[in-house]
Motif scaffolding. Structure first.
Motif, PDB file in Angstrom:
ATOM      1  N   LEU A 286      10.334  -1.647   6.993  1.00 19.77           N
ATOM      2  CA  LEU A 286      11.715  -1.788   6.222  1.00 19.77           C
ATOM      3  C   LEU A 286      11.879  -2.747   5.062  1.00 19.77           C
ATOM      4  O   LEU A 286      12.694  -2.506   4.085  1.00 19.77           O
ATOM      5  CB  LEU A 286      12.659  -1.928   7.601  1.00 19.77           C
ATOM      6  N   ALA A 287      11.209  -4.067   5.580  1.00 21.20           N
ATOM      7  CA  ALA A 287      11.622  -5.197   4.535  1.00 21.20           C
ATOM      8  C   ALA A 287      11.019  -4.871   3.151  1.00 21.20           C
ATOM      9  O   ALA A 287      11.388  -5.397   2.142  1.00 21.20           O
ATOM     10  CB  ALA A 287      10.774  -6.383   5.016  1.00 21.20           C
ATOM     11  N   VAL A 288       9.891  -4.086   3.157  1.00 21.33           N
ATOM     12  CA  VAL A 288       9.334  -3.549   1.701  1.00 21.33           C
ATOM     13  C   VAL A 288       9.959  -2.315   1.242  1.00 21.33           C
ATOM     14  O   VAL A 288       9.328  -1.869   0.204  1.00 21.33           O
ATOM     15  CB  VAL A 288       7.555  -3.460   1.827  1.00 21.33           C
ATOM     16  N   GLY A 289      10.807  -1.750   1.887  1.00 25.04           N
ATOM     17  CA  GLY A 289      11.301  -0.508   1.486  1.00 25.04           C
ATOM     18  C   GLY A 289      10.726   0.766   1.706  1.00 25.04           C
ATOM     19  O   GLY A 289      10.697   1.842   0.906  1.00 25.04           O
ATOM     20  N   ALA A 290       9.935   0.770   2.952  1.00 20.01           N
ATOM     21  CA  ALA A 290       9.124   1.997   3.019  1.00 20.01           C
ATOM     22  C   ALA A 290       9.837   3.095   3.686  1.00 20.01           C
ATOM     23  O   ALA A 290      10.813   2.654   4.326  1.00 20.01           O
ATOM     24  CB  ALA A 290       7.767   1.637   3.960  1.00 20.01           C
ATOM     25  N   LYS A 291       9.282   4.244   3.446  1.00 24.60           N
ATOM     26  CA  LYS A 291      10.229   5.406   3.679  1.00 24.60           C
ATOM     27  C   LYS A 291       9.656   5.857   5.127  1.00 24.60           C
ATOM     28  O   LYS A 291      10.187   6.243   6.014  1.00 24.60           O
ATOM     29  CB  LYS A 291       9.997   6.577   2.931  1.00 24.60           C
TER      30      LYS A 291
ATOM     31  N   ASP B 116       6.479   7.923  -2.429  1.00 29.22           N
ATOM     32  CA  ASP B 116       6.953   7.373  -1.066  1.00 29.22           C
ATOM     33  C   ASP B 116       6.148   6.309  -0.773  1.00 29.22           C
ATOM     34  O   ASP B 116       4.842   6.343  -0.630  1.00 29.22           O
ATOM     35  CB  ASP B 116       6.948   8.254   0.164  1.00 29.22           C
ATOM     36  N   LYS B 117       7.007   4.996  -0.322  1.00 29.11           N
ATOM     37  CA  LYS B 117       6.274   3.822   0.070  1.00 29.11           C
ATOM     38  C   LYS B 117       6.058   4.285   1.709  1.00 29.11           C
ATOM     39  O   LYS B 117       6.750   4.742   2.312  1.00 29.11           O
ATOM     40  CB  LYS B 117       6.922   2.527  -0.037  1.00 29.11           C
TER      41      LYS B 117
ATOM     42  N   GLN C 123       9.365  -3.470  11.252  1.00 29.98           N
ATOM     43  CA  GLN C 123      10.250  -4.702  10.538  1.00 29.98           C
ATOM     44  C   GLN C 123       9.767  -4.848   9.012  1.00 29.98           C
ATOM     45  O   GLN C 123      10.368  -4.911   8.275  1.00 29.98           O
ATOM     46  CB  GLN C 123      10.593  -5.808  11.221  1.00 29.98           C
TER      47      GLN C 123
END
Length: 131
Positions: free
Chosen positions: A90-95, A62-63, A87
């Motif tokens: 969310l922008a890098v697709g982290a969980k 998981d990121k 923000q």
């Protein structure tokens, strides 16, 4: 307004980062953060009164965006930088957005901001916010 800062700005925060390292039992925290920011593996955000260092990680596939260190006058660093950290995550697709703490006051703040206790390691509580 909060903005990502260049590496040279980090030196202004050496004293508070070293103090965090001393409280947390990580005496070389500033060196670790300096290397992370210099190598693009960590990111410094600042405003007039505070700073926050974020580092992306992969944990069990998981990121995760981890708040590596944050401090500011009046103890408002997490609140000041929280929207931008969220923000970026969310922008890098982290969980998850997460941080570690040994400070009881941060445990109370974590719950108010929507973080959940993830696990403990020694004296540290690791808090995560699902995104």
């Amino acid at each position: 307004m909060l903005v990502l800062q260049p590496f040279c700005t980090l030196a202004a925060f050496q004293e508070p980062i070293e103090a965090i390292g001393t409280r947390c039992g990580v005496p070389d925290l500033f060196t670790q953060i300096r290397c992370g920011v210099a190598n693009g593996r960590a990111f410094l955000m600042t405003d007039d009164d505070s700073f926050c260092v974020l580092r992306p990680r992969i944990e069990k596939g998981d990121k995760v965006i981890e708040v590596w260190a944050a401090s500011g006058k009046g103890g408002n660093a997490i609140r000041a930088h929280f929207p931008q950290a969220q923000q970026m995550a969310l922008a890098v697709g982290a969980k998850y957005l997460q941080f570690w703490t040994v400070l009881p006051a941060l445990n109370r703040l974590a719950r108010r901001l929507g973080f959940e206790p993830h696990r403990t390691e020694g004296d540290f509580t690791i808090w995560r916010m699902p995104l």
